[in-house]
Design a protein around this motif. Structure first.
Motif, PDB file in Angstrom:
ATOM      1  N   HIS A  51       0.869  -1.173   0.000  1.00 39.98           N
ATOM      2  CA  HIS A  51       0.000   0.000   0.000  1.00 39.98           C
ATOM      3  C   HIS A  51       0.905   1.222   0.000  1.00 39.98           C
ATOM      4  N   ALA A  52       0.666   2.097  -0.983  1.00 36.41           N
ATOM      5  CA  ALA A  52       1.464   3.308  -1.130  1.00 36.41           C
ATOM      6  C   ALA A  52       0.629   4.355  -1.836  1.00 36.41           C
ATOM      7  N   LEU A  53       0.872   5.601  -1.509  1.00 35.89           N
ATOM      8  CA  LEU A  53       0.207   6.689  -2.219  1.00 35.89           C
ATOM      9  C   LEU A  53       0.816   6.808  -3.611  1.00 35.89           C
ATOM     10  N   PRO A  54       0.042   7.214  -4.615  1.00 35.78           N
ATOM     11  CA  PRO A  54       0.595   7.304  -5.970  1.00 35.78           C
ATOM     12  C   PRO A  54       1.774   8.272  -6.058  1.00 35.78           C
ATOM     13  N   GLU A  55       1.737   9.344  -5.290  1.00 33.74           N
ATOM     14  CA  GLU A  55       2.860  10.284  -5.328  1.00 33.74           C
ATOM     15  C   GLU A  55       4.124   9.673  -4.719  1.00 33.74           C
ATOM     16  N   GLU A  56       3.978   8.746  -3.759  1.00 41.15           N
ATOM     17  CA  GLU A  56       5.142   8.053  -3.203  1.00 41.15           C
ATOM     18  C   GLU A  56       5.745   7.110  -4.250  1.00 41.15           C
ATOM     19  N   LEU A 112       3.741  12.580 -12.104  1.00 40.78           N
ATOM     20  CA  LEU A 112       2.760  11.657 -12.670  1.00 40.78           C
ATOM     21  C   LEU A 112       1.477  11.536 -11.848  1.00 40.78           C
ATOM     22  N   ALA A 113       1.581  11.566 -10.542  1.00 38.23           N
ATOM     23  CA  ALA A 113       0.400  11.379  -9.693  1.00 38.23           C
ATOM     24  C   ALA A 113      -0.593  12.536  -9.804  1.00 38.23           C
ATOM     25  N   GLN A 114      -0.152  13.694 -10.291  1.00 37.78           N
ATOM     26  CA  GLN A 114      -1.039  14.848 -10.412  1.00 37.78           C
ATOM     27  C   GLN A 114      -1.664  14.982 -11.801  1.00 37.78           C
ATOM     28  N   VAL A 115      -1.280  14.117 -12.745  1.00 40.79           N
ATOM     29  CA  VAL A 115      -1.762  14.223 -14.119  1.00 40.79           C
ATOM     30  C   VAL A 115      -3.161  13.630 -14.229  1.00 40.79           C
ATOM     31  N   ALA A 116      -4.032  14.303 -14.958  1.00 42.44           N
ATOM     32  CA  ALA A 116      -5.363  13.768 -15.231  1.00 42.44           C
ATOM     33  C   ALA A 116      -5.519  13.670 -16.743  1.00 42.44           C
ATOM     34  N   VAL A 157      10.777  -5.331 -18.526  1.00 42.57           N
ATOM     35  CA  VAL A 157      10.509  -4.130 -17.740  1.00 42.57           C
ATOM     36  C   VAL A 157      10.160  -4.473 -16.296  1.00 42.57           C
ATOM     37  N   LEU A 158      10.316  -3.494 -15.435  1.00 42.57           N
ATOM     38  CA  LEU A 158       9.865  -3.553 -14.045  1.00 42.57           C
ATOM     39  C   LEU A 158       8.616  -2.687 -13.974  1.00 42.57           C
ATOM     40  N   ARG A 159       7.517  -3.260 -13.488  1.00 43.72           N
ATOM     41  CA  ARG A 159       6.240  -2.554 -13.479  1.00 43.72           C
ATOM     42  C   ARG A 159       5.827  -2.154 -12.062  1.00 43.72           C
ATOM     43  N   PHE A 160       5.228  -0.964 -11.986  1.00 41.78           N
ATOM     44  CA  PHE A 160       4.612  -0.473 -10.750  1.00 41.78           C
ATOM     45  C   PHE A 160       3.155  -0.145 -11.074  1.00 41.78           C
ATOM     46  N   THR A 161       2.227  -0.579 -10.246  1.00 46.83           N
ATOM     47  CA  THR A 161       0.871  -0.055 -10.365  1.00 46.83           C
ATOM     48  C   THR A 161       0.744   1.113  -9.409  1.00 46.83           C
ATOM     49  N   LEU A 162      -0.056   2.079  -9.801  1.00 45.78           N
ATOM     50  CA  LEU A 162      -0.341   3.243  -8.954  1.00 45.78           C
ATOM     51  C   LEU A 162      -1.826   3.189  -8.600  1.00 45.78           C
ATOM     52  N   GLU A 185      11.132  -8.775   7.730  1.00 44.57           N
ATOM     53  CA  GLU A 185      12.155  -9.636   7.138  1.00 44.57           C
ATOM     54  C   GLU A 185      13.538  -9.032   7.297  1.00 44.57           C
ATOM     55  N   GLY A 186      13.624  -7.790   7.688  1.00 43.56           N
ATOM     56  CA  GLY A 186      14.918  -7.138   7.801  1.00 43.56           C
ATOM     57  C   GLY A 186      14.736  -5.726   8.292  1.00 43.56           C
ATOM     58  N   PRO A 187      15.815  -4.984   8.423  1.00 46.03           N
ATOM     59  CA  PRO A 187      15.726  -3.618   8.935  1.00 46.03           C
ATOM     60  C   PRO A 187      15.010  -2.706   7.956  1.00 46.03           C
ATOM     61  N   ASN A 188      14.122  -1.887   8.505  1.00 42.54           N
ATOM     62  CA  ASN A 188      13.473  -0.853   7.718  1.00 42.54           C
ATOM     63  C   ASN A 188      12.933   0.181   8.678  1.00 42.54           C
ATOM     64  N   ASP A 189      12.731   1.388   8.172  1.00 45.95           N
ATOM     65  CA  ASP A 189      12.240   2.433   9.044  1.00 45.95           C
ATOM     66  C   ASP A 189      10.852   2.912   8.663  1.00 45.95           C
ATOM     67  N   GLY A 190      10.299   2.388   7.575  1.00 48.19           N
ATOM     68  CA  GLY A 190       8.969   2.798   7.163  1.00 48.19           C
ATOM     69  C   GLY A 190       8.904   4.257   6.771  1.00 48.19           C
ATOM     70  N   GLY A 191      10.037   4.857   6.473  1.00 48.93           N
ATOM     71  CA  GLY A 191      10.080   6.258   6.116  1.00 48.93           C
ATOM     72  C   GLY A 191       9.610   6.485   4.691  1.00 48.93           C
ATOM     73  N   PRO A 192       9.858   7.651   4.172  1.00 51.38           N
ATOM     74  CA  PRO A 192       9.397   7.961   2.830  1.00 51.38           C
ATOM     75  C   PRO A 192      10.064   7.059   1.790  1.00 51.38           C
ATOM     76  N   LEU A 193       9.381   6.879   0.649  1.00 53.59           N
ATOM     77  CA  LEU A 193       9.900   5.997  -0.386  1.00 53.59           C
ATOM     78  C   LEU A 193      11.194   6.522  -1.005  1.00 53.59           C
ATOM     79  N   VAL A 194      11.416   7.796  -0.980  1.00 55.41           N
ATOM     80  CA  VAL A 194      12.630   8.344  -1.562  1.00 55.41           C
ATOM     81  C   VAL A 194      13.592   8.655  -0.422  1.00 55.41           C
TER      82      VAL A 194
END
Length: 190
Positions: free
Chosen positions: A9-14, A51-55, A85-90, A180-189
């Protein structure tokens, strides 16, 4: 053939910001896709960031090591012409909630696989793992330890937005389950 698949689960802008960073870091090309009717366009890193702001909304993006072969009349044509290719759904928030997104790839190309594994690893490091699936009719629950989520999705869930699976009627509860390993749940970037 090797598969990579992450449900989150992620916001499209993330997702767009994460994909933009990957484009810049790995010198990748990108394709943005709209559906109904199908449309595929090559986009720049700068366009990816917006991309997340485009309509109308783009529902999927694909990253590629090579310049994409376009045009494509439908998604199947696009994947046949650009198989590595590597695919992402938004997914956008709707009145029903926020549907689960995916990061996925299937490739035999060693160079693509090496980059896609690095990107998948990066995604895992910057998201949290652990979701509880609940049947809303019976109240039965089960942990789904491989499902992931971002801080933005967690904030939406905390505000009362329902987290929905890719398909089906269960509700997903974002909970910190042993990772499964270390993570901080911070922003995607990062």
């Amino acid at each position: 053939m090797t598969d990579i698949s992450i449900q989150l689960h992620a916001l499209p802008e993330e997702v767009a910001a994460f994909a933009q960073k990957c484009m810049d870091d790995f010198n990748l090309y990108a394709i943005a896709m709209r559906f109904f009717p199908f449309e595929a366009s090559e986009i720049t890193s700068e366009e990816m960031g917006k991309l997340a702001q485009v309509a109308p909304f783009y529902g999927e993006v694909a990253l590629s090591l090579k310049k994409p072969l376009l045009p494509a009349a439908q998604r199947a044509d696009l994947m046949r012409n650009n198989p590595d290719v590597l695919r992402f759904t938004l997914e956008r928030e709707s009145p029903a909630g926020l549907r689960q997104a995916t990061l996925s790839a299937r490739t035999n190309d060693p160079a693509a696989l090496a980059v896609w594994k690095k990107i998948a690893s990066r995604m895992k490091r910057i998201t949290k793992t652990g979701v509880i699936a609940m049947n809303p009719d019976t109240g039965a629950t089960t942990p789904t330890r491989t499902f992931r989520y971002t801080s933005g999705a967690k904030a939406l869930a905390s505000a009362g937005v329902r987290m929905l699976p890719i398909a089906g009627g269960n509700v997903l509860i974002l909970a910190e389950v042993k990772s499964e390993g270390p993570n901080d749940g911070g922003p995607l970037v990062s």
